[in-house]
Design a protein around this motif. Structure first.
Motif, PDB file in Angstrom:
ATOM      1  N   LEU A 147       0.814  -1.216   0.000  1.00 30.61           N
ATOM      2  CA  LEU A 147       0.000   0.000   0.000  1.00 30.61           C
ATOM      3  C   LEU A 147       0.846   1.264   0.000  1.00 30.61           C
ATOM      4  CD1 LEU A 147      -2.772  -1.090   2.539  1.00 30.61           C
ATOM      5  CD2 LEU A 147      -3.040  -0.758   0.064  1.00 30.61           C
ATOM      6  N   ALA A 175      -3.075   3.674   5.663  1.00 34.26           N
ATOM      7  CA  ALA A 175      -2.728   2.361   5.128  1.00 34.26           C
ATOM      8  C   ALA A 175      -3.073   1.258   6.131  1.00 34.26           C
ATOM      9  CB  ALA A 175      -1.249   2.314   4.760  1.00 34.26           C
ATOM     10  N   GLN A 177      -5.373   1.363   8.426  1.00 34.78           N
ATOM     11  CA  GLN A 177      -6.830   1.240   8.472  1.00 34.78           C
ATOM     12  C   GLN A 177      -7.309   0.326   7.343  1.00 34.78           C
ATOM     13  OE1 GLN A 177      -8.930   4.985   8.551  1.00 34.78           O
ATOM     14  NE2 GLN A 177     -10.904   4.004   8.210  1.00 34.78           N
ATOM     15  N   ARG A 178      -6.722   0.499   6.171  1.00 35.80           N
ATOM     16  CA  ARG A 178      -7.101  -0.349   5.034  1.00 35.80           C
ATOM     17  C   ARG A 178      -6.699  -1.812   5.280  1.00 35.80           C
ATOM     18  NH1 ARG A 178      -5.762   0.658  -1.266  1.00 35.80           N
ATOM     19  NH2 ARG A 178      -6.728  -1.241  -2.018  1.00 35.80           N
ATOM     20  N   GLU A 181      -9.250  -3.228   7.651  1.00 40.72           N
ATOM     21  CA  GLU A 181     -10.532  -3.426   6.963  1.00 40.72           C
ATOM     22  C   GLU A 181     -10.502  -4.662   6.078  1.00 40.72           C
ATOM     23  OE1 GLU A 181     -11.166   0.257   4.877  1.00 40.72           O
ATOM     24  OE2 GLU A 181     -11.746   1.330   6.702  1.00 40.72           O
ATOM     25  N   GLU A 182      -9.387  -4.855   5.370  1.00 42.55           N
ATOM     26  CA  GLU A 182      -9.253  -6.023   4.492  1.00 42.55           C
ATOM     27  C   GLU A 182      -9.235  -7.320   5.302  1.00 42.55           C
ATOM     28  OE1 GLU A 182      -5.741  -5.281   2.148  1.00 42.55           O
ATOM     29  OE2 GLU A 182      -6.756  -3.726   0.967  1.00 42.55           O
TER      30      GLU A 182
END
Length: 185
Positions: A147, A175, A177-178, A181-182
């Motif tokens: 990312l 990044a 946070q993503r 989430e993933e």
């Protein structure tokens, strides 16, 4: 897409792959034993046009990257995620296996190192994000490297790269946070 800088790659197959993706000149190191004459060429290239180091996402590629940046600290670095560099039969890892799109994306996000050390993301931040120890640490570091376009690294190297490439706390937080989430999806 034309690239002004000269791209440092490991070998002929990498040059072919880069030239399929972009209009650029390359210097080949011909493996991880980078010769003195090759280092002199890279120094001249940096002086005249700039250099982007674009090596395989493996140990020999990292070794070359360290040798070149030790000699030419103002060079830029482009990183290719491992999943973009694996051959179809899964037994070869290298720039030569990447699609033209993946190569263009990596080169677009080339980053320059800095020697300034202004710690924004702390070692404690890495621990709190589960990047140093734990079941998911390696996978999280790998995804974070993708990312942020700084490549995969172990915990200590990750901490250094975050600083070397001036990754801000905001970029790191977004990044991570993503990544989280993933993991929940």
């Amino acid at each position: 897409m034309k690239i002004k800088e000269i791209i440092v790659v490991e070998g002929k197959d990498d040059t072919v792959a880069v030239k399929r993706a972009v209009d650029a000149d390359t210097i080949e190191t011909n493996g991880s034993a980078v010769s003195e004459s090759t280092l002199r060429k890279i120094e001249l290239a940096e002086e005249r046009r700039g250099v982007i180091v674009f090596t395989d996402p493996d140990y020999p590629g990292e070794r070359i990257r360290k040798i070149v940046s030790g000699r030419v600290p103002t060079c830029k670095h482009a990183f290719l995620p491992k999943k973009e560099a694996i051959s179809k039969n899964q037994n070869d890892l290298g720039v030569e296996n990447a699609t033209p799109e993946a190569i263009r994306e990596a080169l677009l996000h080339a980053k320059q190192e800095t020697t300034e050390f202004n710690e924004v993301v702390t070692w404690q931040d890495l621990h709190a994000a589960g990047l140093i120890a734990g079941v998911h640490a390696k996978k999280r570091r790998e995804r974070l490297g993708e990312l942020l376009r700084i490549g995969y690294a172990n915990g200590k190297q990750l901490h250094k790269r975050l600083h070397t490439f001036r990754i801000t706390a905001e970029e790191f937080g977004a990044a991570m946070q993503r990544v989280f989430e993933e993991e929940t999806n």
